[in-house]
Design a protein around this motif. Structure first.
Motif, PDB file in Angstrom:
ATOM      1  N   GLY A  45       0.768  -1.190  -0.223  1.00  0.00           N
ATOM      2  CA  GLY A  45      -0.014  -0.133   0.074  1.00  0.00           C
ATOM      3  C   GLY A  45       0.741   1.187  -0.099  1.00  0.00           C
ATOM      4  N   THR A  66      -2.936   4.646  -3.138  1.00  0.00           N
ATOM      5  CA  THR A  66      -3.589   5.947  -2.747  1.00  0.00           C
ATOM      6  C   THR A  66      -3.238   6.269  -1.317  1.00  0.00           C
ATOM      7  OG1 THR A  66      -5.701   4.928  -2.203  1.00  0.00           O
ATOM      8  CG2 THR A  66      -5.312   5.806  -4.644  1.00  0.00           C
ATOM      9  N   LEU A  94      -4.571   4.412  -9.189  1.00  0.00           N
ATOM     10  CA  LEU A  94      -5.262   3.399  -9.408  1.00  0.00           C
ATOM     11  C   LEU A  94      -5.046   2.819 -10.901  1.00  0.00           C
ATOM     12  CD1 LEU A  94      -8.664   3.666  -7.535  1.00  0.00           C
ATOM     13  CD2 LEU A  94      -6.673   2.351  -7.060  1.00  0.00           C
ATOM     14  N   ALA A 134      -2.712  -2.599  -6.590  1.00  0.00           N
ATOM     15  CA  ALA A 134      -4.142  -2.229  -5.673  1.00  0.00           C
ATOM     16  C   ALA A 134      -4.917  -3.593  -5.577  1.00  0.00           C
ATOM     17  CB  ALA A 134      -4.945  -1.259  -6.272  1.00  0.00           C
ATOM     18  N   SER A 172      -5.753  -5.197  -1.932  1.00  0.00           N
ATOM     19  CA  SER A 172      -7.337  -5.477  -1.653  1.00  0.00           C
ATOM     20  C   SER A 172      -7.411  -6.895  -0.963  1.00  0.00           C
ATOM     21  CB  SER A 172      -8.260  -4.873  -2.327  1.00  0.00           C
ATOM     22  OG  SER A 172      -8.057  -5.810  -3.710  1.00  0.00           O
ATOM     23  N   PRO A 183     -13.034  -2.731   3.729  1.00  0.00           N
ATOM     24  CA  PRO A 183     -12.113  -2.001   2.676  1.00  0.00           C
ATOM     25  C   PRO A 183     -11.430  -2.797   1.871  1.00  0.00           C
ATOM     26  CG  PRO A 183     -11.220  -2.149   4.968  1.00  0.00           C
ATOM     27  CD  PRO A 183     -12.640  -2.676   5.032  1.00  0.00           C
ATOM     28  N   SER A 215     -11.660  -1.602  -1.937  1.00  0.00           N
ATOM     29  CA  SER A 215     -10.703  -1.337  -2.811  1.00  0.00           C
ATOM     30  C   SER A 215     -10.442  -2.329  -3.859  1.00  0.00           C
ATOM     31  CB  SER A 215      -9.386  -1.737  -1.801  1.00  0.00           C
ATOM     32  OG  SER A 215      -9.373  -0.767  -0.769  1.00  0.00           O
ATOM     33  N   TRP A 216     -10.878  -3.326  -3.916  1.00  0.00           N
ATOM     34  CA  TRP A 216     -10.811  -4.480  -4.952  1.00  0.00           C
ATOM     35  C   TRP A 216     -11.843  -3.866  -6.120  1.00  0.00           C
ATOM     36  CZ3 TRP A 216     -14.622  -7.265  -7.323  1.00  0.00           C
ATOM     37  CH2 TRP A 216     -14.231  -8.173  -8.425  1.00  0.00           C
ATOM     38  N   ALA A 225     -10.005  -0.865  -7.880  1.00  0.00           N
ATOM     39  CA  ALA A 225      -8.897  -1.149  -8.545  1.00  0.00           C
ATOM     40  C   ALA A 225      -9.501  -1.926  -9.972  1.00  0.00           C
ATOM     41  CB  ALA A 225      -8.023  -1.986  -8.072  1.00  0.00           C
ATOM     42  N   SER A 251     -12.207   5.251  -2.366  1.00  0.00           N
ATOM     43  CA  SER A 251     -10.859   5.292  -1.721  1.00  0.00           C
ATOM     44  C   SER A 251     -10.962   5.774  -0.362  1.00  0.00           C
ATOM     45  CB  SER A 251      -9.794   6.252  -2.494  1.00  0.00           C
ATOM     46  OG  SER A 251      -8.494   6.293  -1.831  1.00  0.00           O
ATOM     47  N   ALA A 281     -12.808   3.285   1.916  1.00  0.00           N
ATOM     48  CA  ALA A 281     -11.795   2.103   2.068  1.00  0.00           C
ATOM     49  C   ALA A 281     -10.857   2.600   3.219  1.00  0.00           C
ATOM     50  CB  ALA A 281     -10.993   1.818   0.936  1.00  0.00           C
TER      51      ALA A 281
END
Length: 233
Positions: free
Chosen positions: A38, A42, A55, A62, A66, A114, A118-119, A122, A137, A140
């Motif tokens: 990470g 972001t 992203l 990313a 996730s 999150p 996040s998945w 992305a 974002s 998350a």
């Protein structure tokens, strides 16, 4: 329980679940992997354009991030259930064990959310607007930061308090857990001001180290005290 036809009495062996360390280590590994991966993705103060650019440029990282965050939620939930059962076997009848269980489950859910958000960001980055990506974002970060750390602090406190009062943990380590839990509770105020963002890694990674150590220190059985004559009490 009497066995049919034999008249003998059998006793069920208490089942303590998997070793706590076997659950804490995967959780720690996935959490640290998420930290490393990470670092190049972001940040909560990025603009919508920066979030979209990062992203799109780091979609693979990313996606792996996730997956690591979501994956960490699984051993944490099992650890919480196992620790709850362990504390009950050790004679903890106060609410501490239930608080630890509830905090652990809520913290696990706060990691799963999150990870999935996040998945989604992305995976769908090429077709979503920068504003939507920024909103995803932010969600998350909120769920995995201020939304996670206070619940994780409940887990730590729920184990540390009976560990201190009943002598199940070394006193310095039990007090360290209470300090980490207290700072983790305060981390919820980071929703009001970014000045308290430093409390988030303290609660997350300080609690992580504490959790791994407690997985080794927490006994499976409570030692029996003896009188001077040697008779058990």
């Amino acid at each position: 329980m009497n066995d049919i036809g034999t008249g003998t009495v059998s006793r069920r062996v208490p089942q303590g679940g998997p070793p706590l360390l076997a659950l804490a280590l995967p959780y720690a590994a996935l959490t640290l992997a998420g930290l490393v991966i990470g670092a190049g993705v972001t940040r909560p103060d990025d603009t919508p354009a920066e979030v979209a650019r990062l992203l799109l440029e780091h979609r693979a990282a990313a996606t792996v991030l996730s997956a690591a965050v979501f994956g960490a939620s699984v051993p944490l939930a099992i650890w919480s259930a196992t620790a709850y059962r362990r504390l009950r076997r050790l004679g903890v009848t106060a609410p501490g064990s239930a608080i630890a269980f509830a905090g652990g489950l809520l913290a696990s859910g706060s990691l799963a959310l999150p990870g999935l958000v996040s998945w989604t960001a992305a995976t769908a980055a090429p077709v979503l607007t920068p504003e939507i990506l920024r909103a995803l974002s932010t969600l998350a970060f909120a769920a995995g930061g201020p939304g996670f750390v206070p619940f994780f602090a409940l887990l730590v406190a729920g184990v540390a308090v009976p560990g201190l009062l009943l002598g199940l943990l070394p006193r310095p380590w039990a007090w360290a857990g209470l300090v980490i839990a207290g700072l983790g509770m305060l981390a919820v105020l980071s929703l009001l001001t970014p000045a308290l963002y430093p409390l988030l890694p303290v609660g997350r990674f300080g609690g992580l180290v504490w959790l791994v150590a407690v997985s080794v220190l927490l006994p499976r059985t409570r030692p029996r005290h003896t009188t001077r004559e040697g008779a058990p009490r």
